[in-house]
Design an enzyme around this catalytic site. Structure first.
Site, PDB file in Angstrom:
ATOM      1  N   SER A  50      18.645  39.524  34.534  1.00  0.00           N
ATOM      2  CA  SER A  50      18.823  40.809  35.211  1.00  0.00           C
ATOM      3  C   SER A  50      20.152  41.435  34.809  1.00  0.00           C
ATOM      4  O   SER A  50      20.989  40.798  34.152  1.00  0.00           O
ATOM      5  CB  SER A  50      18.787  40.636  36.739  1.00  0.00           C
ATOM      6  N   ILE A  52      23.348  43.324  33.333  1.00  0.00           N
ATOM      7  CA  ILE A  52      23.878  43.512  31.983  1.00  0.00           C
ATOM      8  C   ILE A  52      23.474  42.372  31.052  1.00  0.00           C
ATOM      9  O   ILE A  52      23.342  42.569  29.849  1.00  0.00           O
ATOM     10  CB  ILE A  52      25.410  43.702  31.998  1.00  0.00           C
ATOM     11  N   SER A 176      35.863  40.624  34.610  1.00  0.00           N
ATOM     12  CA  SER A 176      35.877  41.717  35.566  1.00  0.00           C
ATOM     13  C   SER A 176      37.280  42.302  35.626  1.00  0.00           C
ATOM     14  O   SER A 176      38.269  41.567  35.495  1.00  0.00           O
ATOM     15  CB  SER A 176      35.475  41.211  36.956  1.00  0.00           C
ATOM     16  N   TYR A 202      36.706  35.311  43.332  1.00  0.00           N
ATOM     17  CA  TYR A 202      36.005  35.734  42.118  1.00  0.00           C
ATOM     18  C   TYR A 202      37.000  36.297  41.101  1.00  0.00           C
ATOM     19  O   TYR A 202      36.950  35.961  39.911  1.00  0.00           O
ATOM     20  CB  TYR A 202      34.967  36.788  42.498  1.00  0.00           C
ATOM     21  N   LYS A 206      38.025  34.966  37.317  1.00  0.00           N
ATOM     22  CA  LYS A 206      38.006  35.800  36.120  1.00  0.00           C
ATOM     23  C   LYS A 206      39.344  35.735  35.384  1.00  0.00           C
ATOM     24  O   LYS A 206      39.377  35.793  34.145  1.00  0.00           O
ATOM     25  CB  LYS A 206      37.641  37.248  36.489  1.00  0.00           C
ATOM     26  N   THR A 235      24.404  46.987  39.186  1.00  0.00           N
ATOM     27  CA  THR A 235      23.548  45.841  38.903  1.00  0.00           C
ATOM     28  C   THR A 235      23.113  45.170  40.207  1.00  0.00           C
ATOM     29  O   THR A 235      23.747  45.375  41.251  1.00  0.00           O
ATOM     30  CB  THR A 235      24.290  44.800  38.047  1.00  0.00           C
TER      31      THR A 235
END
Length: 325
Positions: A50, A52, A176, A202, A206, A235
């Site tokens: 799903s 990108i 990100s 998160y 990254k 997304t």
């Protein structure tokens, strides 16, 4: 300092990461960069069912590449596989089922793939998660860290021997812009001591991915490593993990195809191999890894310590996997 970082990040994001930022940058793209025949190339993309990841898999398949889709859900993976093969006309698209939060299985999968005799030219570390309440996996790892950091580390390191054997090989990691808000922190990798904030965890993961990429680029000069920011794209993952963010900006977000564009460019464009390894990209351009005056830079000792910690944490999973062979 956190307030400063977040404020500068938001301003930068509204200017560069939204759909308008992509449209402005795209005016300067060279369309010939992606006029390529990839029939001799093999790609592996995690999280390819799903968003990108799926868009990137389709674009690479459309250009003739052999694509290995690594997905957690067999149902969604099979649906995406069917759609990509039919729309691209390419039957050399393959599905592998793997949960990137399970380090032993990640290592087993990578080892089996490496020993299967298959060729791999490009690895795309796209799979990720943002769990907003602290969860611990069956292996005792905080789930965001297990997926985003440990899964990426184990898959990449286990496949490095295979990539080394392929001329012009590449590793592309999807990051990100959230990493701009974070300095590498080694004191609480499992988020046990702090008040848990999934968005910040998160973002820290990254930043860890960026550091891993920098270190790999130094250690493996025959492979081209890069990290990319897809911008703020609409997304399923964003809709689920950041519903408030999505609601406020949904009319300004990039399409998944726009978010995937730089992944495809980093995978396929010949011009990429002329760029230094270990850089951070947005819209087909190498950009700064840190915000000005944000104090997020780490010294070499800190970067090396992260790699040492990851190697130590991964060792038991390798041993268990090897003993079960």
């Amino acid at each position: 300092m956190t307030l400063y970082r977040n404020s500068v990040f938001i301003v930068k994001g509204l200017r560069e990461f939204c759909r308008s930022g992509y449209e402005s940058a795209a005016k300067h793209f060279d369309p010939k960069d992606l006029e390529v025949d990839l029939s001799s190339q093999s790609f592996m993309i995690t999280g390819a069912n799903s968003g990108i990841g799926k868009c990137a898999a389709y674009e690479l398949a459309k250009r003739g590449g052999t694509v290995h889709m690594v997905c957690r859900s067999e149902v969604r993976g099979q649906e995406a596989l069917k759609e990509i093969t039919e729309s691209s006309g390419n039957q050399n698209v393959h599905l592998h089922i793997l949960d990137m939060s399970q380090p032993r299985r990640v290592y087993e999968f990578a080892t089996q793939f490496r020993e299967s005799g298959k060729v791999l030219n490009v690895l795309v570390n796209n799979a990720g998660c943002m769990v907003n309440t602290r969860e611990v996996t069956e292996d005792g790892l905080e789930k965001n860290f297990a997926t985003n950091t440990m899964g990426t580390y184990l898959l990449t390191t286990a496949l490095l021997p295979l990539l080394t054997n392929s001329a012009g090989s590449r590793v592309v990691t999807v990051s990100s812009g959230g990493m701009y808000s974070q300095k590498l922190s080694l004191s609480d990798l499992q988020s046990e001591r702090m008040s848990f904030d999934g968005t910040m965890v998160y973002a820290q993961n990254k930043r860890q991915q960026m550091v891993m990429t920098e270190m790999w680029a130094k250690l493996h000069p025959t492979i081209h490593f890069s990290v990319m920011h897809p911008g703020w794209a609409d997304t399923p993952a964003v809709q689920t993990s950041m519903p408030g963010f999505h609601s406020k900006l949904k009319n300004r977000l990039r399409s998944p195809e726009q978010g995937a564009d730089t992944i495809v460019w980093l995978c396929a464009a010949k011009a990429v191999l002329d760029q230094p390894s270990g850089q951070f990209y947005l819209d087909r351009k190498s950009v700064a890894k840190h915000l000005a005056l944000a104090w997020t830079r780490s010294n070499e000792a800190e970067k090396e310590k992260l790699m040492h910690i990851l190697e130590s944490l991964s060792a038991p999973f390798r041993e268990v996997a090897q003993s079960s062979e």
